[in-house]
Each structure stands twice: as C-alpha cells, then as structure tokens.
Enzyme design. Structure first.
Site, short mmCIF file in Angstrom:
data_model
loop_
_atom_site.label_atom_id
_atom_site.label_comp_id
_atom_site.label_asym_id
_atom_site.label_seq_id
_atom_site.Cartn_x
_atom_site.Cartn_y
_atom_site.Cartn_z
N THR A 72 57.00 -78.42 34.09
CA THR A 72 57.84 -79.97 33.81
C THR A 72 59.24 -79.44 33.35
O THR A 72 59.23 -78.65 32.45
CB THR A 72 57.10 -80.80 32.83
OG1 THR A 72 56.07 -81.38 33.14
CG2 THR A 72 58.12 -81.87 32.35
N ARG A 106 46.34 -89.14 38.71
CA ARG A 106 46.47 -88.68 37.32
C ARG A 106 48.04 -88.85 36.59
O ARG A 106 48.80 -88.40 37.58
CB ARG A 106 45.74 -87.43 37.10
CG ARG A 106 46.05 -86.59 35.38
CD ARG A 106 47.13 -85.88 35.48
NE ARG A 106 47.28 -85.20 33.99
CZ ARG A 106 48.44 -84.59 33.82
NH1 ARG A 106 49.52 -84.69 34.69
NH2 ARG A 106 48.71 -83.98 32.70
N GLY A 117 54.06 -79.49 28.73
CA GLY A 117 53.00 -78.90 28.49
C GLY A 117 51.69 -79.85 28.73
O GLY A 117 51.72 -80.62 29.60
N GLY A 160 49.67 -82.54 29.14
CA GLY A 160 50.09 -83.98 29.21
C GLY A 160 49.17 -84.72 28.46
O GLY A 160 49.34 -85.82 27.80
#
Ligand code: ASP
Length: 291
Positions: free
Chosen positions: A152, A180, A204, A206
C-alpha cells in the site's frame, strides 16, 4: 512552511529492488512537494504524490496491483482532509485507472466510502478515467520478481495555510478473497487526519490494523507524544496480535514520525526548511544518518 512525507509499503525490499523503491518514492515526493512549494493545497499535493506512486509498477497500488483469489485486481483508496474531516474512499473497485482520483472526487461529497460496482459508477459519473478490469495487474515478470505484499502507498502533507491531508492507495493483498476490504479505505484504521493534531497513514496487515483501529490510536497518542513515539506505540500494538505494519505521521507544526516492524518500509520526506529531500528504505538507515 510546508511539509510532506510518503511511503511505498511495509514489505521486504530485495537488493535488486532498492533503487526502484528509492527513485519511485523520491519522484513521487517531488510531485507533491512541487504543489506545496507553488502554494498549492495539501489535498492536491497528496493526490499528486499518490498518483505518481500508482503509476509506478514498483508499488502495489494502481498500476502494479496484486491479484485476488479470483485472479482479479480490486483496489482501495482514500483521501482525507483535516479541516472538517471530509473523507472520500473507494473499496474493492475494479477498472479505475487511478483509484486515488476517484477517492479525491468523492472528498467533499456526502458518501465517505463506496465499494465495488458503485465505486466504478461514481468514478465514471465524475469523469475519472476507467480502464479494463485487469489493466492494473502487475505484469507476469513484475509479479514473479517481487514479494507482492503490504505495498500500500500513502502520503501526508501540510500546506502553507496549515491544512493537513492524507491519501492512501492499495492493490490489496495477493490471493485475498474477492470483495475483501482491509484497513486502507477505513478512516481511523488505515489513515486519519486532523489539522489540530496531525495525520497518519498505515500499510500492512489490513485485518490486524483495522481490528486494532491503529490510526485512531495514533491520533489520540499524538496529543501528548512525539510523532515517532505515537507510531512506535501503534506498531507495538499490532505486533502483539501478530500483525506486520508500517506507519508515517505528520504534526501540524511539521514534525515527521515513522516506524515499521516489516523488514523494510520505504519512506521519503521533505519540509520547506530542508536543503533536500530524504529517502530511507528502513528506519535503521535514518538512525544511522544514511539516505
Ligand atoms: N493494508 C493493505 C490491506 O490490507 C495492504 C497493504 O498495506 O499493502 O489491504
């Protein structure tokens, strides 16, 4: 005074990927810093920086995204401003060329988060460029050559008018179930921003970041702790429940904070009084004075 900090994901950076990560972060930082230097807004700056990261296949956001268990790309992105806490976010969205553009288009609209087909429809209605469903997927070579997880991207900026803004964009986690949604598009989880207190952005695992409401924890901690101290405390929390993450923070007086428990976390930052921008691939590099 202005300031900007961004990251390219909490992940492992192999030796052959170091240069691309450093250069990609610096190039994106430049896009954001140019906006701020010219007197532009922090919202425009974070959008410009994250757009550059999305367009760089080094990072798992926009072009270069991971594939879910159905071999499809689903993206999430969010933009927030710290004056009145407006948020625009999309989740599990398919076929939007630059997800951060759709999130930005939603920033001052009533909804704060639109998912799936609704996100694409919103993007189309607001003139945001669409693309074919999997046009954003990492090419075979890129997908094989990198450990594609936790990449991310995110950015926080403070402009000359004292306004803070954050932006986040992710291609999600490789092989995750279709539909998801992790922490990235959820305020208080993957990001938050308040002009009086500061801004924070995570990357990281989630599920763990969302369960622990990590961004909210950092915002509360920033009230009496240094930005480094606030993000360090949050990383200790996520570690306790088995999660891996990285975070960046920026205060209204322009102080940076960042921490990670992943092996790497590429971070670049600059403020108006620095002679030049800095980039690091892990916190240790900064502590040792490299970068
Ligand atoms: N936090 C993101 C998610 O769970 C993944 C990442 O950081 O790359 O969707």
């Amino acid at each position: 005074m202005w300031a900007i900090i961004l990251h390219g994901g909490a992940k492992t950076i192999r030796p052959g990927e170091e240069l691309a990560n450093r250069q990609g972060c610096l190039a994106a930082l430049k896009c954001g810093a140019e906006v701020l230097r010219a007197g532009g807004s922090s919202i425009d700056a974070v959008e410009a920086a994250v757009l550059a990261l999305e367009n760089d296949p080094t990072f798992n956001a926009g072009y270069g995204s991971a594939l879910n268990s159905d071999d499809e790309v689903e993206t999430c992105a969010a933009v927030m401003e710290g004056g009145e806490w407006n948020v625009g976010a999309i989740a599990a969205a398919k076929g939007i060329r630059n997800p951060v553009r759709a999130a930005r288009a939603m920033l001052f609209e009533e909804p704060i988060l639109i998912a799936a087909g609704g996100a694409r429809k919103f993007a189309e209605e607001n003139g945001v460029e669409l693309c074919s469903q999997n046009a954003l997927a990492a090419s075979g070579e890129e997908a094989e050559s990198e450990e594609r997880s936790h990449d991310t991207v995110g950015c926080i900026a403070l402009d000359g008018a004292g306004q803070l803004a954050t932006a986040v964009s992710t291609g999600g986690l490789e092989g995750s179930p279709a539909g998801r949604i992790g922490d990235s598009p959820q305020p208080g989880c993957g990001f938050y921003c308040d002009n009086e207190v500061g801004g924070v952005v995570f990357s990281g695992d989630g599920e763990e970041i969302a369960r622990a409401m990590l961004a909210a924890r950092v915002i509360h901690a920033l009230d009496g702790t240094s930005p480094d101290g606030a993000v360090q405390a949050a990383i200790r929390v996520v570690e306790k429940i088995g999660g891996e993450a990285g975070a960046i923070a920026l205060t209204p007086d322009g102080r940076f904070g960042w921490e990670h428990n992943s092996s790497h976390f590429a971070v670049a930052y600059e403020h108006s009084s620095m002679p030049h921008p800095l980039v690091h691939l892990c916190k240790q590099e900064e502590d040792e004075g490299h970068g």
